[in-house]
Design a protein around this motif. Structure first.
Motif, PDB file in Angstrom:
ATOM      1  N   PRO A   7       0.815  -1.228   0.000  1.00  0.00           N
ATOM      2  CA  PRO A   7       0.000   0.000   0.000  1.00  0.00           C
ATOM      3  C   PRO A   7       0.841   1.268   0.000  1.00  0.00           C
ATOM      4  O   PRO A   7       0.413   2.303  -0.537  1.00  0.00           O
ATOM      5  CB  PRO A   7      -0.838  -0.127   1.275  1.00  0.00           C
ATOM      6  CG  PRO A   7      -0.088  -1.071   2.144  1.00  0.00           C
ATOM      7  CD  PRO A   7       0.590  -2.028   1.210  1.00  0.00           C
TER       8      PRO A   7
ATOM      9  N   PHE B  36      -7.977   4.230   4.122  1.00  0.00           N
ATOM     10  CA  PHE B  36      -7.854   3.515   2.853  1.00  0.00           C
ATOM     11  C   PHE B  36      -6.898   2.335   2.993  1.00  0.00           C
ATOM     12  O   PHE B  36      -7.186   1.233   2.499  1.00  0.00           O
ATOM     13  CB  PHE B  36      -7.369   4.457   1.750  1.00  0.00           C
ATOM     14  CG  PHE B  36      -7.183   3.774   0.423  1.00  0.00           C
ATOM     15  CD1 PHE B  36      -8.270   3.529  -0.411  1.00  0.00           C
ATOM     16  CD2 PHE B  36      -5.929   3.351   0.014  1.00  0.00           C
ATOM     17  CE1 PHE B  36      -8.109   2.872  -1.622  1.00  0.00           C
ATOM     18  CE2 PHE B  36      -5.747   2.695  -1.191  1.00  0.00           C
ATOM     19  CZ  PHE B  36      -6.837   2.453  -2.020  1.00  0.00           C
TER      20      PHE B  36
ATOM     21  N   TRP C   9      -8.003  -1.341   2.234  1.00  0.00           N
ATOM     22  CA  TRP C   9      -7.413  -1.901   1.020  1.00  0.00           C
ATOM     23  C   TRP C   9      -6.665  -3.201   1.282  1.00  0.00           C
ATOM     24  O   TRP C   9      -6.817  -4.174   0.532  1.00  0.00           O
ATOM     25  CB  TRP C   9      -6.483  -0.878   0.358  1.00  0.00           C
ATOM     26  CG  TRP C   9      -6.013  -1.333  -0.992  1.00  0.00           C
ATOM     27  CD1 TRP C   9      -6.678  -1.210  -2.170  1.00  0.00           C
ATOM     28  CD2 TRP C   9      -4.778  -2.000  -1.294  1.00  0.00           C
ATOM     29  NE1 TRP C   9      -5.934  -1.756  -3.195  1.00  0.00           N
ATOM     30  CE2 TRP C   9      -4.771  -2.242  -2.685  1.00  0.00           C
ATOM     31  CE3 TRP C   9      -3.692  -2.402  -0.529  1.00  0.00           C
ATOM     32  CZ2 TRP C   9      -3.702  -2.877  -3.332  1.00  0.00           C
ATOM     33  CZ3 TRP C   9      -2.631  -3.042  -1.162  1.00  0.00           C
ATOM     34  CH2 TRP C   9      -2.636  -3.274  -2.542  1.00  0.00           C
TER      35      TRP C   9
ATOM     36  N   ALA D 139      -4.230  -0.300  -8.245  1.00  0.00           N
ATOM     37  CA  ALA D 139      -4.923   0.422  -7.173  1.00  0.00           C
ATOM     38  C   ALA D 139      -4.687   1.918  -7.291  1.00  0.00           C
ATOM     39  O   ALA D 139      -5.610   2.728  -7.129  1.00  0.00           O
ATOM     40  CB  ALA D 139      -4.457  -0.081  -5.813  1.00  0.00           C
TER      41      ALA D 139
ATOM     42  N   SER E 115      -7.988  -5.345  -8.563  1.00  0.00           N
ATOM     43  CA  SER E 115      -7.441  -4.251  -7.761  1.00  0.00           C
ATOM     44  C   SER E 115      -7.934  -2.902  -8.251  1.00  0.00           C
ATOM     45  O   SER E 115      -8.267  -2.020  -7.447  1.00  0.00           O
ATOM     46  CB  SER E 115      -5.909  -4.298  -7.789  1.00  0.00           C
ATOM     47  OG  SER E 115      -5.360  -3.292  -6.968  1.00  0.00           O
TER      48      SER E 115
ATOM     49  N   SER F 284     -10.280  -0.943  -5.651  1.00  0.00           N
ATOM     50  CA  SER F 284      -9.630   0.255  -5.106  1.00  0.00           C
ATOM     51  C   SER F 284     -10.416   1.512  -5.440  1.00  0.00           C
ATOM     52  O   SER F 284     -10.552   2.412  -4.598  1.00  0.00           O
ATOM     53  CB  SER F 284      -8.205   0.365  -5.648  1.00  0.00           C
ATOM     54  OG  SER F 284      -7.454  -0.794  -5.351  1.00  0.00           O
TER      55      SER F 284
ATOM     56  N   LEU G  74     -13.427   1.608  -3.121  1.00  0.00           N
ATOM     57  CA  LEU G  74     -13.051   2.006  -1.760  1.00  0.00           C
ATOM     58  C   LEU G  74     -12.800   3.512  -1.699  1.00  0.00           C
ATOM     59  O   LEU G  74     -13.244   4.194  -0.766  1.00  0.00           O
ATOM     60  CB  LEU G  74     -11.804   1.252  -1.312  1.00  0.00           C
ATOM     61  CG  LEU G  74     -11.967  -0.246  -1.034  1.00  0.00           C
ATOM     62  CD1 LEU G  74     -10.619  -0.877  -0.734  1.00  0.00           C
ATOM     63  CD2 LEU G  74     -12.937  -0.485   0.118  1.00  0.00           C
TER      64      LEU G  74
END
Length: 451
Positions: free
Chosen positions: A125, A144, A148, A188, A381, A385, A388
């Motif tokens: 991340p 996040f 994630w 992402a 992803s 992502s 989110l």
């Protein structure tokens, strides 16, 4: 952690002090990569965003560590459920592990494997953060990361490396994280920036690196730590495969750096330090999935191809209008895709497994498997992502206010500045200090509009 490794290690079921020590060292090297990434990204942004960029990496060390112990390791490497996710109650809180309990027939304790994999979970991340420079609330970023890794990273790690994971069982080769780490993070990053939008002044104001020496320091730390990242992923070196990966890591990185610089000289007329650092990282990314399957000559090809293609890819954001601040998409997504797909061409069948690529008589079979892994992780992803980021943006807000972005996110989010030019200190009391140098200051020639 390539498919088939468990079978190869099953002949040595007793604890190896040498392999255990080696893996602990590799774990420490991978941990060092996250601060290295922080310096790499921190030098690439403008002065007013330096500390925020550093903190976006460092906070991952805190959040992901706790989540990994609580449930992350169980989700990623617990007993398989439907080829999509793992779960083992003994792994929750790492409370059910014996001190010398070995990992899945290997010669290292489960604790050692868990901490090694933790370092991968931390940096993934953090890689995303480079695409979001200058404009994301720190609290939103922390939330996040939490969501994630839970929704995206832990499941994808199980697909790729977990026993029973569907990509693992298919035979997708990902030695150390081309899909699970780099494509995952790059996709992402693209998903999030499509939701939150561009920085104020994108394609209009100079946004050059404020400290190229910091960029080079960060790149050097990443290169150093990457030997643990890659060579350690064989979980020992009893058969020499880890040593081949170590060599290929160095070779591909060197080739990519030279290829990027050559492209840059032809395209822009100069050999820049930013190009050298970016090229090296592109090579490290590309060899991560492929280095256990190719020869050193193959590693040169992988590195050179990745160096040129990633250098070309960083300009796509200006053509298509997405604001990937520090080229996470251009380097990590593209480099991960290139390295993963090239396994299907350059795999020799004589290193980590007997899988052969097209150039070694293996036909298109392995290339098809690699493409499946690449595009499955990329699509999942990217979509997850973006969703989110959309939810966070619509609830608590993902971006800082425009005036904060213009004046500097460091002061607003962290009450500090990276450099104190008044001599009065760099803490919260520096809010009224004189502003730092202009955003446009650059330490070296750089013909790019952005960094």
């Amino acid at each position: 952690m390539p498919p088939g490794i468990s079978t190869l290690a099953a002949d040595a079921p007793t604890l190896s002090a040498a392999n255990t020590g080696f893996m602990l060292i590799c774990s420490a090297l991978v941990m060092l990569m996250t601060p290295g990434l922080a310096f790499f990204y921190g030098g690439m942004v403008r002065v007013k965003s330096t500390l925020n960029m550093l903190m976006m990496s460092f906070i991952s060390l805190g959040i992901v560590t706790i989540l990994w112990v609580l449930y992350g390791f169980s989700l990623a490497f617990g007993t398989d459920h439907g080829s999509l996710i793992g779960w083992s109650s003994d792994y929750v809180g790492l409370s059910g592990l014996g001190l010398t309990q070995l990992w899945d027939g290997y010669t290292i304790p489960v604790y050692v494997f868990a901490v090694f994999q933790l370092m991968f979970a931390i940096i993934t991340p953090a890689l995303i953060s480079g695409a979001l420079a200058d404009r994301v609330k720190f609290t939103a970023w922390a939330l996040f990361i939490t969501l994630w890794v839970t929704v995206v990273y832990f499941p994808v790690a199980h697909w790729v490396w977990g026993a029973g994971g569907w990509l693992f069982e298919m035979g997708v080769i990902d030695f150390a994280g081309g899909t699970a780490v780099h494509i995952n993070a790059g996709a992402a990053a693209l998903g999030v920036i499509l939701v939150i939008g561009k920085r104020v002044g994108f394609k209009r104001d100079p946004m050059r690196p404020h400290s190229l020496p910091l960029v080079m320091l960060g790149a050097g730390l990443l290169w150093f730590g990457w030997f643990g990242f890659n060579a350690g992923s064989w979980l020992g070196n009893d058969d020499g495969v880890g040593a081949v990966m170590f060599v290929n890591t160095q070779v591909a990185t060197a080739a990519a750096m030279l290829a990027w610089l050559a492209y840059e000289k032809i395209r822009h007329g100069a050999f820049t330090t930013l190009g050298a650092a970016s090229g090296a990282v592109a090579g490290l990314v590309a060899i991560t999935p492929s280095g256990g399957a190719v020869s050193p000559l193959g590693a040169i090809a992988v590195g050179a191809i990745a160096g040129v293609l990633c250098a070309m890819a960083v300009g796509l954001k200006f053509r298509f209008g997405y604001d990937d601040s520090l080229d996470v998409v251009g380097v990590h997504l593209v480099g991960g895709v290139v390295g993963s797909l090239l396994v299907g061409f350059f795999a020799t069948g004589g290193v980590q497994s007997d899988a052969k690529g097209l150039f070694y008589g293996g036909g298109l079979d392995q290339l098809g498997k690699q493409a499946t892994g690449v595009f499955a992780v990329l699509a999942y992803s990217l979509v997850a992502s973006a969703l989110l980021a959309f939810v966070i943006d619509k609830t608590m807000g993902m971006r800082v206010d425009e005036d904060v972005e213009v004046s500097g996110i460091d002061q607003d989010e962290h009450a500090e500045t990276a450099y104190d030019f008044s001599g009065a200190g760099g803490g919260a009391g520096s809010r009224k200090a004189a502003p730092g140098p202009s955003d446009a200051v650059s330490a070296a020639p750089n013909k790019k509009v952005d960094a």
